[in-house]
Design a protein around this motif. Structure first.
Motif, PDB file in Angstrom:
ATOM      1  N   TYR A  33     -24.102 -12.605 -48.135  1.00  0.00           N
ATOM      2  CA  TYR A  33     -22.715 -12.779 -47.706  1.00  0.00           C
ATOM      3  C   TYR A  33     -22.593 -13.121 -46.227  1.00  0.00           C
ATOM      4  CZ  TYR A  33     -17.691 -12.166 -47.516  1.00  0.00           C
ATOM      5  OH  TYR A  33     -16.350 -12.394 -47.343  1.00  0.00           O
ATOM      6  N   ASP A  34     -23.387 -12.452 -45.385  1.00  0.00           N
ATOM      7  CA  ASP A  34     -23.237 -12.591 -43.930  1.00  0.00           C
ATOM      8  C   ASP A  34     -24.401 -13.290 -43.235  1.00  0.00           C
ATOM      9  OD1 ASP A  34     -20.738 -11.223 -43.652  1.00  0.00           O
ATOM     10  OD2 ASP A  34     -21.791  -9.321 -43.891  1.00  0.00           O
ATOM     11  N   ILE A  67     -13.972  -6.144 -48.955  1.00  0.00           N
ATOM     12  CA  ILE A  67     -14.545  -6.835 -47.797  1.00  0.00           C
ATOM     13  C   ILE A  67     -13.533  -6.809 -46.664  1.00  0.00           C
ATOM     14  CG2 ILE A  67     -15.426  -9.032 -46.917  1.00  0.00           C
ATOM     15  CD1 ILE A  67     -16.219  -9.642 -49.885  1.00  0.00           C
ATOM     16  N   ARG A  72     -18.160  -3.742 -45.546  1.00  0.00           N
ATOM     17  CA  ARG A  72     -18.327  -4.191 -46.925  1.00  0.00           C
ATOM     18  C   ARG A  72     -18.561  -2.957 -47.793  1.00  0.00           C
ATOM     19  NH1 ARG A  72     -17.227  -7.775 -43.978  1.00  0.00           N
ATOM     20  NH2 ARG A  72     -18.342  -9.677 -43.491  1.00  0.00           N
ATOM     21  N   GLN A 116     -22.601 -11.980 -37.967  1.00  0.00           N
ATOM     22  CA  GLN A 116     -22.201 -12.705 -39.171  1.00  0.00           C
ATOM     23  C   GLN A 116     -22.400 -14.205 -38.941  1.00  0.00           C
ATOM     24  OE1 GLN A 116     -18.204 -11.561 -40.332  1.00  0.00           O
ATOM     25  NE2 GLN A 116     -18.635  -9.412 -39.930  1.00  0.00           N
ATOM     26  N   ILE A 118     -22.489 -16.541 -41.621  1.00  0.00           N
ATOM     27  CA  ILE A 118     -21.902 -17.356 -42.684  1.00  0.00           C
ATOM     28  C   ILE A 118     -20.391 -17.280 -42.580  1.00  0.00           C
ATOM     29  CG2 ILE A 118     -21.713 -17.641 -45.184  1.00  0.00           C
ATOM     30  CD1 ILE A 118     -24.555 -16.435 -45.384  1.00  0.00           C
ATOM     31  N   GLN A 119     -19.757 -18.437 -42.542  1.00  0.00           N
ATOM     32  CA  GLN A 119     -18.292 -18.498 -42.439  1.00  0.00           C
ATOM     33  C   GLN A 119     -17.692 -18.410 -43.840  1.00  0.00           C
ATOM     34  OE1 GLN A 119     -16.761 -18.602 -39.401  1.00  0.00           O
ATOM     35  NE2 GLN A 119     -18.861 -18.362 -38.665  1.00  0.00           N
ATOM     36  N   HIS A 120     -16.613 -17.637 -43.961  1.00  0.00           N
ATOM     37  CA  HIS A 120     -15.953 -17.472 -45.277  1.00  0.00           C
ATOM     38  C   HIS A 120     -14.542 -17.978 -45.220  1.00  0.00           C
ATOM     39  CE1 HIS A 120     -19.362 -15.036 -46.461  1.00  0.00           C
ATOM     40  NE2 HIS A 120     -19.260 -14.427 -45.295  1.00  0.00           N
TER      41      HIS A 120
END
Length: 120
Positions: A33-34, A67, A72, A116, A118-120
């Motif tokens: 996820y991150d 989240i 998390r 973090q 990874i961009q969400h």
């Protein structure tokens, strides 16, 4: 679970082994996820539901249930899928038709904002 995991008489495995599996799952989910291992903050709930013995096979799974910006929350479950049968021989085992849930838990991890990737 191996013989080295047995901590008590009768080859009973210490419940902490389930938490070790959950910690590994949390690390994998955070990396997916991150892009970072993050930090395990703590468990809100841990319930041991059935004994685990050396020779049993355990499958564990986890899912993120909440989240936040950095937190998390995850739910974990461990299931016995094969049970040892020392009553028959030292190497006998049975595949269980229905896996037995041996432990459930809910815990929270944190990935600091700066880690973090990874961009969400």
């Amino acid at each position: 679970m191996s013989a080295k995991d047995a901590h008590y008489g009768g080859a009973l495995v210490d419940g902490a082994q389930m938490l070790h599996l959950f910690g590994d799952l949390a690390t994998e989910l955070l990396i997916r996820y991150d892009g970072d291992e993050g930090l395990f903050v703590g468990y809100e709930e841990v319930t041991f539901l059935a004994p685990v013995y050396a020779g049993d096979y355990i499958e564990a799974e986890a899912e993120m249930i909440t989240i936040g910006n950095t937190s998390r929350k995850m739910a974990f479950a461990a299931r016995k899928v094969i049970t040892c049968r020392r009553d028959l021989s030292e190497s006998a085992a049975d595949l269980l038709e229905s896996p037995i849930i041996v432990c459930r838990a809910v815990g929270t991890c944190v990935t600091p904002k700066g880690n973090q990737r990874i961009q969400h």
